[in-house]
Write an enzyme that holds these catalytic residues in place. Structure first.
Site, PDB file in Angstrom:
ATOM      1  N   HIS A  77      29.138   6.619  15.222  1.00 49.83           N
ATOM      2  CA  HIS A  77      28.380   6.110  16.364  1.00 49.83           C
ATOM      3  C   HIS A  77      26.962   6.635  16.270  1.00 49.83           C
ATOM      4  O   HIS A  77      26.279   6.794  17.257  1.00 49.83           O
ATOM      5  CB  HIS A  77      28.985   6.576  17.682  1.00 49.83           C
ATOM      6  CG  HIS A  77      30.436   6.319  17.792  1.00 49.83           C
ATOM      7  ND1 HIS A  77      31.368   7.226  17.363  1.00 49.83           N
ATOM      8  CD2 HIS A  77      31.113   5.247  18.254  1.00 49.83           C
ATOM      9  CE1 HIS A  77      32.582   6.720  17.566  1.00 49.83           C
ATOM     10  NE2 HIS A  77      32.455   5.530  18.100  1.00 49.83           N
ATOM     11  N   LYS A 117      41.309   7.320  17.256  1.00 52.73           N
ATOM     12  CA  LYS A 117      40.297   8.189  16.662  1.00 52.73           C
ATOM     13  C   LYS A 117      39.909   9.246  17.697  1.00 52.73           C
ATOM     14  O   LYS A 117      39.793   8.944  18.880  1.00 52.73           O
ATOM     15  CB  LYS A 117      39.065   7.366  16.258  1.00 52.73           C
ATOM     16  CG  LYS A 117      39.407   6.249  15.270  1.00 52.73           C
ATOM     17  CD  LYS A 117      38.198   5.633  14.601  1.00 52.73           C
ATOM     18  CE  LYS A 117      37.263   4.885  15.538  1.00 52.73           C
ATOM     19  NZ  LYS A 117      37.910   3.805  16.321  1.00 52.73           N
ATOM     20  N   ASP A 139      38.259   7.572  23.669  1.00 53.52           N
ATOM     21  CA  ASP A 139      39.435   6.928  23.084  1.00 53.52           C
ATOM     22  C   ASP A 139      40.695   7.668  23.469  1.00 53.52           C
ATOM     23  O   ASP A 139      41.703   7.056  23.850  1.00 53.52           O
ATOM     24  CB  ASP A 139      39.286   6.883  21.554  1.00 53.52           C
ATOM     25  CG  ASP A 139      38.160   5.964  21.134  1.00 53.52           C
ATOM     26  OD1 ASP A 139      38.457   4.833  20.720  1.00 53.52           O
ATOM     27  OD2 ASP A 139      36.989   6.348  21.255  1.00 53.52           O
ATOM     28  N   GLY A 147      35.825   1.544  20.148  1.00 54.78           N
ATOM     29  CA  GLY A 147      34.581   0.817  20.388  1.00 54.78           C
ATOM     30  C   GLY A 147      34.314  -0.174  19.278  1.00 54.78           C
ATOM     31  O   GLY A 147      34.716   0.036  18.130  1.00 54.78           O
ATOM     32  N   SER A 148      33.633  -1.274  19.603  1.00 53.71           N
ATOM     33  CA  SER A 148      33.234  -2.233  18.568  1.00 53.71           C
ATOM     34  C   SER A 148      32.036  -1.694  17.798  1.00 53.71           C
ATOM     35  O   SER A 148      31.462  -0.674  18.156  1.00 53.71           O
ATOM     36  CB  SER A 148      32.883  -3.575  19.203  1.00 53.71           C
ATOM     37  OG  SER A 148      34.048  -4.191  19.707  1.00 53.71           O
ATOM     38  N   GLY A 149      31.684  -2.385  16.728  1.00 52.79           N
ATOM     39  CA  GLY A 149      30.530  -1.972  15.938  1.00 52.79           C
ATOM     40  C   GLY A 149      30.909  -1.263  14.652  1.00 52.79           C
ATOM     41  O   GLY A 149      30.032  -0.853  13.894  1.00 52.79           O
ATOM     42  N   HIS A 150      32.233  -1.120  14.414  1.00 51.42           N
ATOM     43  CA  HIS A 150      32.693  -0.467  13.187  1.00 51.42           C
ATOM     44  C   HIS A 150      33.417  -1.453  12.279  1.00 51.42           C
ATOM     45  O   HIS A 150      34.168  -1.052  11.402  1.00 51.42           O
ATOM     46  CB  HIS A 150      33.628   0.690  13.516  1.00 51.42           C
ATOM     47  CG  HIS A 150      33.117   1.612  14.558  1.00 51.42           C
ATOM     48  ND1 HIS A 150      31.933   2.291  14.401  1.00 51.42           N
ATOM     49  CD2 HIS A 150      33.593   1.955  15.792  1.00 51.42           C
ATOM     50  CE1 HIS A 150      31.712   3.023  15.494  1.00 51.42           C
ATOM     51  NE2 HIS A 150      32.699   2.826  16.353  1.00 51.42           N
TER      52      HIS A 150
END
Ligand SMILES: Nc1ncnc2c1ncn2[C@@H]1O[C@H](COP(=O)(O)OP(=O)(O)O)[C@@H](O)[C@H]1O
Ligand SMILES: Nc1ncnc2c1ncn2[C@@H]1O[C@H](COP(=O)(O)OP(=O)(O)O)[C@@H](O)[C@H]1O
Ligand SMILES: [Mg+2]
Ligand SMILES: [Mg+2]
Ligand SMILES: [Mg+2]
Ligand SMILES: [Mg+2]
Lengths: 211, 331, 331, 211
Positions: free
Chosen positions: B219, B105, B110, B54-57
């Site tokens: 998250h 991860k 995922d 996921g994006s945001g990391h």
């Protein structure tokens, strides 16, 4: 009566509307015990499905289910993408090339889909996942079909059982998916994936009932 | 929601466009499906290392694409695993004939999506091996959870296995090294504030002014406990003790200490915490010989931090020291 | 106040201790007075480049100490210029016989303290030249202000003049290059949230949920105007237009575009804004040939960003491209 | 009567107490139109001065003033450090080696200090800086000393004028220092540096008056 590709398409479109209408509710549910994306994921996925259906309407129920599956797999992501994707894919296989599905065929497709979710996600009953809505739904569907139920009756039995099953997740402590990280703190919340299952089956039943 | 964005649904794509503009000499950005490859991919006869999530990391994973680290990164929607077709497309683009190692991860989404991608790639005769990072000691590893989350250890693993691939290790050897890193790495994080996912528009959790969340995930998953704010000394202890308990980092052990900002915690606080951690470890005889300090695996604008400890041996240390050249990590 | 710190008064020293622990191979950290030098200082016969200012803007300046950039950085208390004795001590430590260039941001405190430091160094027969950076177009440059503030341009100037010194330019030439950068660089920033100074304990200003501050300074000084939150497209325009108006960056000009996070704004938003800015400039025929994107001059944990545009010529571009190796900037 | 090193030391100590007591007020004033550090800066500086005085008490008023100057310069930073530092340094030069200062000598030292601040900071009256407290203060001190005023009277005249001068900064628009960036928005706030000047002179006058 048995349901044709046209009816399955109508059901899927109605499902997409429902996902869109309940997007924020599902986001809120997932925000409470997950990461807040479930509503957005499902809405994005079903919008993509509708966009695919605009391009071409598949000729058989199985082909429609397969289109839903591949579109969800390539547009949802997260845990729910592969799980719902697998469900529709297995259902599509079971539906095969048949021109229409009667109650029994519908129940068999649902069974294959649910088995697929269990195989991929390895969740057990009471793990507080979509399984807790899916398993009662498929049992109710099989029972209805076994009594000779039409697709409409089969789906509405499934939808009712899914609704009850979803609500049963509230007191549970999650043991699978993101909510499991919460441990005991996950109790007291409705599982978003189970809620999606209930909403989708109700939407499908709605359309079949109206035909 | 206070963010510098246009439409929330377009955030990931818009940011990728900016990355393409910012790093034309290093990165190639592909849209629909979204993935980022090093500009010179595929590198023939080198094992390709591909990760995503996921994006945001950020900078994880897109900022780590480049020589000596990742060949491709596949960003999903914010906090949502990417889909198999995107991963498959990235693998197809960067595989140089020596196979591809997928770094995943450990989150249900995922794992499932990369699993499908691996099957799809294998069906095209690409050799694929997968390593699943699960280093977060905040989650008790039991049959009652989805297993430990993959967090800070991912950054170290991507650097080290990227170096191994660059040195010509084959797929089996890269996989073995990745598993070794995974076995010897542990992390724990905390949060002072919650992030806000663009398409949600509200903070992911509520935390009072005097509270912090110990054991938080990237998250913004809740952690082990919510407690009153404390001094840096005590916070550091709260994070390091469970790490030391979980994997016996023992007196005399050589370790890499990675002090990570969750995004909103600035360098002053991070270096301060790093200094406290080094003293804490020195007192216990754990020898820190390598360190990484900065915001490398984040949770949007969340304030907070995490520590990651990796047990080093000669090979891992050399691979860590090997050159790397990516937008976010270069030496 | 939510911060990972011990006593607020010790924040700067505690963070410097952490920096020392994190970068033993690169930095030497001196305490009382506080300053940071590159580990191999003094470098004989090289012009020393020294900068400093209040803390809270990290990585500026301490993170830019190393080969190809600063020989020493002198951090003051948070948002407070360092004292002359500290600057003098740093100069004494790093001057390699070829003189020292002081890079000063244009704030009354910095100017006065560095002025005294320069006098003290000259009294010890160290050749000193000073460049004052004043690139913030948010402040109207008139006799009614303390003059323009030094902001993002400082980062670019320190990199470029550091490269000139490394190449063996003498003090007069380094000073000339620094003045050239200063003349051709302009910046403008904005904030979504306020930072909290540790020894104050309250946010530096109040901003409603729907508001942003346009033209904010790096000490959270108020800007040109406070307006309602807007899309990234409009924010970018609000920042770039005054820059383009102020210094005629004209069609065909070659520029470096620096997209900076004020600290709390994460990579996704920053890259997104960078992408918008590149398109905006391309439409106006301004050629972006070099870029820097990241949190390089910050205001504690403030969310917000700034743009800096620097007019490039062949020499400045080559100096920008020259190798640099510091904790925060390396290529 | 004229004031000796002992009295100057007592005045400075009292000044330190006042800076500490008003630290938060000065922080607040600076937060409104500056960067919020003025109270912390002055408090840090005067605590350092007191620490120096603990080590050794200088023998003459000039030596005390010089110690205050160098300590402030090396511990305050910001704009106020060099400005107050310069003020005390110039005052020390003018006080020279004298064993004690009478009203006239005190006024002369104050004048030298204020001139130093003007020379370094280049502020003009009504720029909304410490100058707006210092200039009326030194004029009042000179007047009092000219009328043969004792140090206590001279200082209390200065303190009163500084207080009025500080208050006069409220409506002004800042043209120097950090507050100038605010433009018109700086009006309606008391200048923190001017407030410090008034507080310090009142503290000094207090001690002299009590002797
Ligand atoms: N292992 C699993 N088996 C079955 N369902 C699962 C499993 N893990 C998660 N789920 C379902 O997925 C839902 C969450 O989906 P979503 O939020 O879209 O993905 P993510 O958790 O990756 O953010 C949960 O509410 C749960 O019903
Ligand atoms: N040029 C100047 N001349 C005289 N006084 C000044 C000047 N600039 C600033 N000051 C004074 O300094 C005060 C601010 O001091 P301080 O907050 O300690 O430093 P900084 O502004 O560097 O944070 C202002 O309130 C003002 O009285
Ligand atoms: Mg979710
Ligand atoms: Mg998710
Ligand atoms: Mg200041
Ligand atoms: Mg101030």
């Amino acid at each position: 009566m048995s349901c044709t590709a046209r009816e399955v398409i109508a059901a899927v479109r109605r499902g997409a509307e429902v996902m869109s209408a309940h997007r924020d509710e599902l986001v809120e549910l997932d925000r409470a015990i997950g990461d807040g994306d479930h509503g957005e994921n499902m809405d994005r996925g079903f919008r993509a499905v509708v966009a695919q259906l605009e391009l071409a309407e598949p000729p058989t129920p199985g082909a429609v289910l397969k289109l839903v599956a591949t579109t969800l797999i390539s547009s949802v992501g997260g845990a729910s993408g592969p799980l719902f994707g697998t469900a529709f894919l297995r259902a599509a296989s079971t539906a095969g090339d048949a021109e229409s599905l009667d109650g029994t065929a519908l129940a068999a497709s649902l069974r294959a889909g649910v088995d697929g979710v269990v195989a991929r996600g390895k969740a057990e009953p009471e793990d507080k996942t979509m399984i807790d809505a899916l398993l009662p739904a498929v049992r109710a569907a099989e029972e209805s079909a076994g009594r000779g139920g039409e697709p409409a009756a089969t789906l509405s039995a499934a939808a009712e059982a899914a609704e009850v099953g979803a609500r049963s997740t509230v007191p549970l402590v999650a043991r699978k998916g993101r909510a499991s990280y919460l441990g005991d703190r996950s109790a007291g919340h409705l599982d978003p994936g189970a809620r999606s299952v209930a909403l989708l089956l109700a939407a499908f039943a709605d359309v079949e009932g109206a035909e | 929601m206070k963010k510098i964005i246009n439409a929330p649904a377009d955030v990931v794509t818009d940011a990728l466009r900016g990355m393409a503009a910012a790093h034309p000499d290093r990165l190639r950005v592909h849209l629909e499906p979204d993935f980022v490859t090093r500009v010179d991919a595929p590198v023939s006869d080198k094992v390709a290392v591909v990760s995503g999530g996921g994006s945001g990391h950020e900078p994880l994973h897109v900022g780590f694409v480049g020589s000596g680290m990742l060949d491709a990164a596949v960003p999903g929607a914010v906090f949502t695993s990417p889909t198999p077709d995107a991963v498959q497309a990235a693998v197809r683009e960067v595989d140089g004939g020596a196979g591809t190692l997928l770094v995943v991860k450990n989150y249900t989404g995922d794992v499932l999506n990369f699993e499908t991608a691996a099957e799809l790639a294998e069906a095209e005769d690409i050799g694929v091996r997968t390593v699943v990072v699960q280093d977060d000691v905040a989650v008790r590893d039991s049959t009652n959870t989805a297993g430990r989350r993959g967090v800070g250890g991912t950054v170290l693993l991507e650097k080290i296995v990227g170096a191994a691939a660059a040195r010509g290790h084959d797929l089996a050897s890269c996989h073995e090294i990745a598993e070794r890193v995974s076995a010897g790495v542990r992390s724990m994080g905390m949060a002072l504030t919650a992030p806000t996912v663009p398409h949600v528009g509200e903070p992911s959790f509520e935390l009072a002014d005097y509270e912090m969340e110990i054991g938080v995930g990237i998250h913004a998953e809740p952690g082990r406990e919510r407690v009153e704010l404390e001094s840096a000394d005590r916070i550091v202890r709260r994070l390091l003790e469970p790490i030391l308990e979980d994997l016996p980092f023992r007196e005399g052990d050589e370790v890499l200490l990675f002090t990570n900002s969750m995004g909103g915690t600035p360098p002053t606080e991070l270096y301060l915490a790093h200094g406290v951690a080094e003293r804490f470890l020195a007192e216990r005889g754990v020898r820190v010989t390598r360190r990484l300090v900065g915001p490398y695996i984040t949770s949007l604008e969340m304030q907070g931090m995490s520590f990651t400890l990796l047990k080093l041996d000669d090979e891992l240390r050399q691979l860590w020291d090997a050159p790397v050249s990516t937008p976010a990590l270069t030496w």
